[in-house]
Write a protein that holds these residues in place. Structure first.
Motif, short mmCIF file in Angstrom:
data_model
loop_
_atom_site.label_atom_id
_atom_site.label_comp_id
_atom_site.label_asym_id
_atom_site.label_seq_id
_atom_site.Cartn_x
_atom_site.Cartn_y
_atom_site.Cartn_z
N GLU A 5 -5.04 8.63 -6.24
CA GLU A 5 -4.17 7.87 -5.76
C GLU A 5 -2.99 7.31 -6.83
OE1 GLU A 5 -3.07 3.76 -3.11
OE2 GLU A 5 -5.25 4.47 -3.37
N GLN A 6 -3.55 6.81 -7.87
CA GLN A 6 -2.86 6.11 -9.14
C GLN A 6 -1.81 7.39 -9.74
OE1 GLN A 6 -2.94 2.96 -9.54
NE2 GLN A 6 -0.95 3.55 -10.41
N ARG A 9 0.95 7.90 -7.12
CA ARG A 9 1.61 6.59 -7.19
C ARG A 9 2.74 6.75 -8.44
NH1 ARG A 9 1.28 3.38 -2.94
NH2 ARG A 9 -0.54 3.39 -1.67
N THR A 17 2.99 -0.62 -1.21
CA THR A 17 1.79 -0.03 -0.66
C THR A 17 2.09 -0.41 1.08
OG1 THR A 17 0.90 -2.35 -0.93
CG2 THR A 17 0.38 -0.54 -2.52
N SER A 22 -2.33 3.19 1.17
CA SER A 22 -3.53 3.86 0.26
C SER A 22 -4.28 4.86 1.31
CB SER A 22 -4.51 2.84 -0.16
OG SER A 22 -4.12 2.23 -1.31
N ASN A 26 -4.18 8.88 0.11
CA ASN A 26 -5.43 9.56 0.03
C ASN A 26 -5.65 10.67 1.24
OD1 ASN A 26 -6.59 8.07 -2.18
ND2 ASN A 26 -6.76 6.56 -0.76
#
Length: 136
Positions: A5-6, A9, A17, A22, A26
């Motif tokens: 995820e990071q 982003r 968010t 999230s 995902n």
């Protein structure tokens, strides 16, 4: 999964968010990973993955993510009418879909050396018309 995820982003500065939760990021990563595994040469399905595979899956996940955001945007847009004049929605849907297509194209280009075959880039194609029953 090859990406996180990071990574998704950070690559596109998706810090909001609320707009990009999230669970959506995902889900996009899972979809991208499933799609990539269909074409990835098993030789490269190793831990740790090569950097190009991580970046490629990150881009592919982001393309899925942008399409999801575009779909939500399209569903939530409201048409406004004043008398007989209609105020049309913005072009955000088209812009997000365009960016998604460009990002996906870049992802497959980057991943190509690691694939058994290159995925088709057209979803469907038209064929010549054929007469049906009762037509000449």
């Amino acid at each position: 999964m090859f990406t996180t995820e990071q990574n998704v982003r950070d690559k596109f500065q998706l810090n909001d968010t609320t707009l990009v939760p999230s669970v959506l990021v995902n889900a996009s990563i899972t979809d991208a990973h499933t799609e990539l595994l269909r074409f990835l040469d098993p030789l490269y399905n190793a831990d740790p993955p090569e950097d190009a595979i991580v970046v490629g899956e990150t881009l592919l996940a982001t393309a899925h993510l942008f399409r999801s955001i575009a779909g939500k945007d399209a569903a939530e847009q409201k048409r406004v009418s004043i008398g007989s004049q209609r105020l049309e929605e913005g072009s955000r849907f088209a812009a997000l879909m365009s960016v998604a297509a460009l990002v996906e194209k870049q992802a497959w280009y980057l991943l190509e050396p690691y694939l058994l075959e290159v995925p088709p880039h057209t979803i469907a194609s038209a064929t010549d018309s054929q007469p049906i029953l009762g037509e000449d």
